[in-house]
Motif scaffolding. Structure first.
Motif, PDB file in Angstrom:
ATOM      1  N   TYR A 143      13.320 -22.672  52.150  1.00  0.00           N
ATOM      2  CA  TYR A 143      14.613 -23.310  51.918  1.00  0.00           C
ATOM      3  C   TYR A 143      14.975 -24.254  53.062  1.00  0.00           C
ATOM      4  N   GLU A 254      22.020 -23.269  58.390  1.00  0.00           N
ATOM      5  CA  GLU A 254      23.233 -22.499  58.132  1.00  0.00           C
ATOM      6  C   GLU A 254      23.034 -21.783  56.815  1.00  0.00           C
ATOM      7  N   HIS A 255      23.686 -20.627  56.685  1.00  0.00           N
ATOM      8  CA  HIS A 255      23.465 -19.810  55.487  1.00  0.00           C
ATOM      9  C   HIS A 255      24.806 -19.397  54.879  1.00  0.00           C
ATOM     10  N   PRO A 256      24.894 -19.402  53.548  1.00  0.00           N
ATOM     11  CA  PRO A 256      26.156 -19.000  52.924  1.00  0.00           C
ATOM     12  C   PRO A 256      26.252 -17.476  52.744  1.00  0.00           C
ATOM     13  N   LYS A 274      22.302  -8.721  53.532  1.00  0.00           N
ATOM     14  CA  LYS A 274      21.142  -7.897  53.169  1.00  0.00           C
ATOM     15  C   LYS A 274      19.873  -8.543  53.710  1.00  0.00           C
ATOM     16  N   THR A 280      17.908 -13.475  57.508  1.00  0.00           N
ATOM     17  CA  THR A 280      18.651 -12.237  57.225  1.00  0.00           C
ATOM     18  C   THR A 280      17.968 -11.013  57.837  1.00  0.00           C
ATOM     19  N   THR A 321      29.441  -7.458  48.023  1.00  0.00           N
ATOM     20  CA  THR A 321      30.199  -7.952  49.191  1.00  0.00           C
ATOM     21  C   THR A 321      31.513  -8.654  48.814  1.00  0.00           C
ATOM     22  N   ASN A 436      22.594 -17.933  44.671  1.00  0.00           N
ATOM     23  CA  ASN A 436      21.463 -18.847  44.751  1.00  0.00           C
ATOM     24  C   ASN A 436      21.869 -20.228  44.247  1.00  0.00           C
TER      25      ASN A 436
HETATM   26  C1  LIG Z   1      27.787 -18.362  47.569  1.00  0.00           C
HETATM   27  C2  LIG Z   1      26.780 -17.423  48.217  1.00  0.00           C
HETATM   28  C3  LIG Z   1      27.219 -16.227  48.765  1.00  0.00           C
HETATM   29  C4  LIG Z   1      26.287 -15.366  49.330  1.00  0.00           C
HETATM   30  N1  LIG Z   1      26.749 -14.182  49.860  1.00  0.00           N
HETATM   31  C5  LIG Z   1      25.856 -13.320  50.398  1.00  0.00           C
HETATM   32  C6  LIG Z   1      26.306 -12.085  50.973  1.00  0.00           C
HETATM   33  O1  LIG Z   1      27.491 -11.786  51.003  1.00  0.00           O
HETATM   34  N2  LIG Z   1      25.376 -11.266  51.506  1.00  0.00           N
HETATM   35  C7  LIG Z   1      24.031 -11.554  51.497  1.00  0.00           C
HETATM   36  O2  LIG Z   1      23.235 -10.775  51.989  1.00  0.00           O
HETATM   37  N3  LIG Z   1      23.594 -12.722  50.944  1.00  0.00           N
HETATM   38  C8  LIG Z   1      24.448 -13.609  50.415  1.00  0.00           C
HETATM   39  N4  LIG Z   1      24.004 -14.800  49.899  1.00  0.00           N
HETATM   40  C9  LIG Z   1      22.561 -15.080  49.922  1.00  0.00           C
HETATM   41  C10 LIG Z   1      22.129 -15.557  51.296  1.00  0.00           C
HETATM   42  O3  LIG Z   1      22.696 -16.838  51.569  1.00  0.00           O
HETATM   43  C11 LIG Z   1      20.603 -15.678  51.354  1.00  0.00           C
HETATM   44  O4  LIG Z   1      20.074 -14.415  51.085  1.00  0.00           O
HETATM   45  C12 LIG Z   1      20.153 -16.091  52.709  1.00  0.00           C
HETATM   46  O5  LIG Z   1      20.589 -17.407  52.995  1.00  0.00           O
HETATM   47  C13 LIG Z   1      18.627 -16.004  52.764  1.00  0.00           C
HETATM   48  O6  LIG Z   1      18.153 -16.549  53.980  1.00  0.00           O
HETATM   49  P1  LIG Z   1      16.753 -16.058  54.605  1.00  0.00           P
HETATM   50  O7  LIG Z   1      16.287 -17.141  55.534  1.00  0.00           O
HETATM   51  O8  LIG Z   1      16.880 -14.719  55.199  1.00  0.00           O
HETATM   52  O9  LIG Z   1      15.815 -15.875  53.351  1.00  0.00           O
HETATM   53  P2  LIG Z   1      14.737 -16.833  52.723  1.00  0.00           P
HETATM   54  O10 LIG Z   1      13.597 -15.970  52.308  1.00  0.00           O
HETATM   55  O11 LIG Z   1      14.480 -18.017  53.584  1.00  0.00           O
HETATM   56  O12 LIG Z   1      15.501 -17.349  51.438  1.00  0.00           O
HETATM   57  C14 LIG Z   1      15.637 -16.555  50.273  1.00  0.00           C
HETATM   58  C15 LIG Z   1      16.429 -17.397  49.259  1.00  0.00           C
HETATM   59  O13 LIG Z   1      17.785 -17.514  49.719  1.00  0.00           O
HETATM   60  C16 LIG Z   1      18.249 -18.865  49.488  1.00  0.00           C
HETATM   61  N5  LIG Z   1      18.567 -19.473  50.795  1.00  0.00           N
HETATM   62  C17 LIG Z   1      17.865 -19.390  51.938  1.00  0.00           C
HETATM   63  N6  LIG Z   1      18.461 -20.074  52.918  1.00  0.00           N
HETATM   64  C18 LIG Z   1      19.563 -20.608  52.369  1.00  0.00           C
HETATM   65  C19 LIG Z   1      20.590 -21.448  52.873  1.00  0.00           C
HETATM   66  N7  LIG Z   1      20.589 -21.863  54.129  1.00  0.00           N
HETATM   67  N8  LIG Z   1      21.569 -21.844  52.029  1.00  0.00           N
HETATM   68  C20 LIG Z   1      21.571 -21.445  50.743  1.00  0.00           C
HETATM   69  N9  LIG Z   1      20.640 -20.633  50.197  1.00  0.00           N
HETATM   70  C21 LIG Z   1      19.638 -20.227  51.003  1.00  0.00           C
HETATM   71  C22 LIG Z   1      17.136 -19.624  48.817  1.00  0.00           C
HETATM   72  O14 LIG Z   1      17.334 -19.570  47.415  1.00  0.00           O
HETATM   73  C23 LIG Z   1      15.913 -18.839  49.167  1.00  0.00           C
HETATM   74  O15 LIG Z   1      14.908 -18.958  48.197  1.00  0.00           O
HETATM   75  C24 LIG Z   1      24.904 -15.687  49.352  1.00  0.00           C
HETATM   76  C25 LIG Z   1      24.490 -16.901  48.825  1.00  0.00           C
HETATM   77  C26 LIG Z   1      25.397 -17.765  48.258  1.00  0.00           C
HETATM   78  C27 LIG Z   1      24.921 -19.074  47.688  1.00  0.00           C
END
Ligand SMILES: Cc1cc2nc3c(=O)[nH]c(=O)nc-3n(C[C@H](O)[C@H](O)[C@H](O)COP(=O)(O)OP(=O)(O)OC[C@H]3O[C@@H](n4cnc5c(N)ncnc54)[C@H](O)[C@@H]3O)c2cc1C
Length: 438
Positions: A143, A254-256, A274, A280, A321, A436
């Protein structure tokens, strides 16, 4: 009604500014016609380019633009409009080649004028954006890498297209028309400057520190924040924000995450994360005192947006959450409206926040239906997935009067929405949050 009008207003603005160049180009002295298809293809090129340029505003997280629809809807619109705009831009040379075959010589970059080559390069850049967005997972692209490519290539593509238009200098030779493009490109640059410079600068002035890192059930961690030198963040229960940890707000990474804390305490916001991927999985190692920046709040998934006599919340896994934020907020407000929570978890041990949820039954008018995939021996509650049967068995006779909030993995959301539809519940009362975007 106000939100609907507001939403319609922004859609109107978007289409007006996208189509405006076509009409302005016809004002005043127009160049001699070169045949319908040639002119039509130029029109498509201008339109596609204009539609893409204004996308910087759509994805810039301007709250006034996103609040009527929700940011996920805005992103969905962005994807759809970008595909249409790309098709227009692609058709521009294709129509010229078909209608005027002699122009096929332009396919040879060595003999073509520079502005034609620049046009092809911009087309290539747009193609990279579209292909990496549609097939990111198939391409095995992370991502973060996709996000960087997307941001920079968009700027390059729009810049190259503008150079192509100015280079061809057909329709834009008059000062008025030149000014139109200068104005539009300047507006796009300002939009970009806001996103990449002004917004991070504003965030620099509102930092947070991690106060506590709490281990939760279900491979999750709660990060609690303390605002530094400001009042914190006012959000609605269920909304989310973008988190930047250990880096400057200028960082692209940055991550949402949804807020899991009560909206009644903007001075101590918390999120629960999570373990999933690179970012994460490192949360457990974050130390108290770590600097954080929070860009928010965003989203329309909130009990504060819809008036209702009661609520049905349906959560799957970490989708609990935003719903936890709703329950905690209702608790702090002594809100006694009935809430039925369907909580799907892989195992009973995985059910994040389950102790606190159980405790809240004493103060809230709360009924909880746990639906456990791998239920332990002797489990007498619901097992497997949240199906129409599970919902029907546990929903009260007031089910048609309540507002529904669904959050969980995409397959679970799709199945639950189908189940609610099957039960005859009005879909306009079903709100959902997707974790997502891409
Ligand atoms: C509106 C919204 C609310 C969320 N709330 C929560 C929450 O409360 N708790 C929680 O655990 N997770 C939440 N998430 C999911 C969380 O954002 C992703 O799990 C996290 O960004 C994954 O990052 P990673 O590098 O660990 O995983 P990776 O293995 O790099 O990514 C796993 C998947 O997460 C998504 N992702 C990764 N990075 C980003 C980014 N910077 N922006 C957007 N999507 C991304 C992509 O679809 C990717 O395929 C939320 C997502 C959204 C869109």
């Amino acid at each position: 009604m106000r939100l609907f009008l507001y939403g319609a207003f922004w859609i109107g603005i978007y289409f007006t500014v996208s189509v405006a160049p076509l009409f302005v180009l016809l004002i005043g002295d127009t160049p001699p016609g070169r045949g319908f298809w040639r002119e039509f293809s130029v029109g498509l090129g201008f339109l596609g380019m204009s539609m893409l340029g204004w996308q910087f505003f759509l994805t810039g997280r301007f709250k006034s633009i996103t609040s009527p629809y929700g940011i996920d809807v805005v992103y969905h619109f962005h994807r759809l409009v970008s595909l249409i705009a790309f098709l227009f831009i692609l058709l521009h040379p294709v129509i010229i080649f078909i209608s005027t075959p002699v122009t096929l010589v332009f396919l040879n970059p060595l003999s073509s004028p520079w502005w034609i080559n620049v046009g092809f390069l911009s087309l290539l850049a747009f193609a990279v954006i579209i292909v990496t967005s549609l097939y990111r997972l198939n391409l095995g692209m992370k991502y973060e890498h996709w996000s960087i490519i997307h941001s920079y290539t968009s700027v390059i593509a729009v810049a190259l297209s503008t150079i192509h238009i100015v280079g061809v200098s057909y329709y834009v030779h008059e000062p008025l028309k030149r000014w139109l493009w200068i104005f539009m490109v300047a507006a796009w640059i300002l939009g970009l400057a806001y996103i990449r410079i002004l917004k991070p600068l504003l965030m620099l002035r509102r930092p947070y520190t991690v106060r506590e890192v709490v281990k939760e059930r279900g491979d999750s961690w709660t990060l609690e924040f303390t605002p530094e030198g400001h009042d914190g963040m006012n959000f609605r229960p269920g909304q989310f924000a973008w988190l930047i940890l250990e880096k400057s707000p200028f960082a692209v990474r940055e991550h949402p995450f949804s807020f899991s804390s009560s909206a009644m305490h903007p001075e101590r916001p918390a999120i629960t994360i999570k373990e999933l991927g690179d970012f994460t999985s490192q949360i457990g190692g974050i130390l108290p005192g770590t600097r954080a920046y929070i860009d928010g709040p965003y989203g329309t998934f909130s009990i504060d947006r819809q008036r209702s006599q009661g609520y049905v919340c349906i959560a799957g896994g970490v989708g609990i959450t935003p719903i936890m934020s709703m329950l905690r907020t209702m608790n702090d407000r002594s809100d006694r409206r009935p809430v039925t929570l369907f909580y799907g978890a892989k195992t009973w041990e995985d059910a994040t926040f389950r102790e606190e949820i159980e405790n809240m039954k004493a103060s809230l008018n709360l009924q909880v239906v746990y639906v456990i995939e791998d239920a332990p021996e002797g489990w007498e509650g619901e097992k497997g997935y949240i199906t129409a049967e599970v919902l029907s068995r546990n929903l009260s006779e007031h089910r048609y009067d309540y507002e529904y909030y669904v959050c969980g993995p995409q397959p679970m959301q799709t199945a639950v929405k189908k189940a609610l539809d099957k039960l005859g519940l009005p879909m306009e009362r079903v709100n959902s949050e997707s974790f997502n975007f891409v």
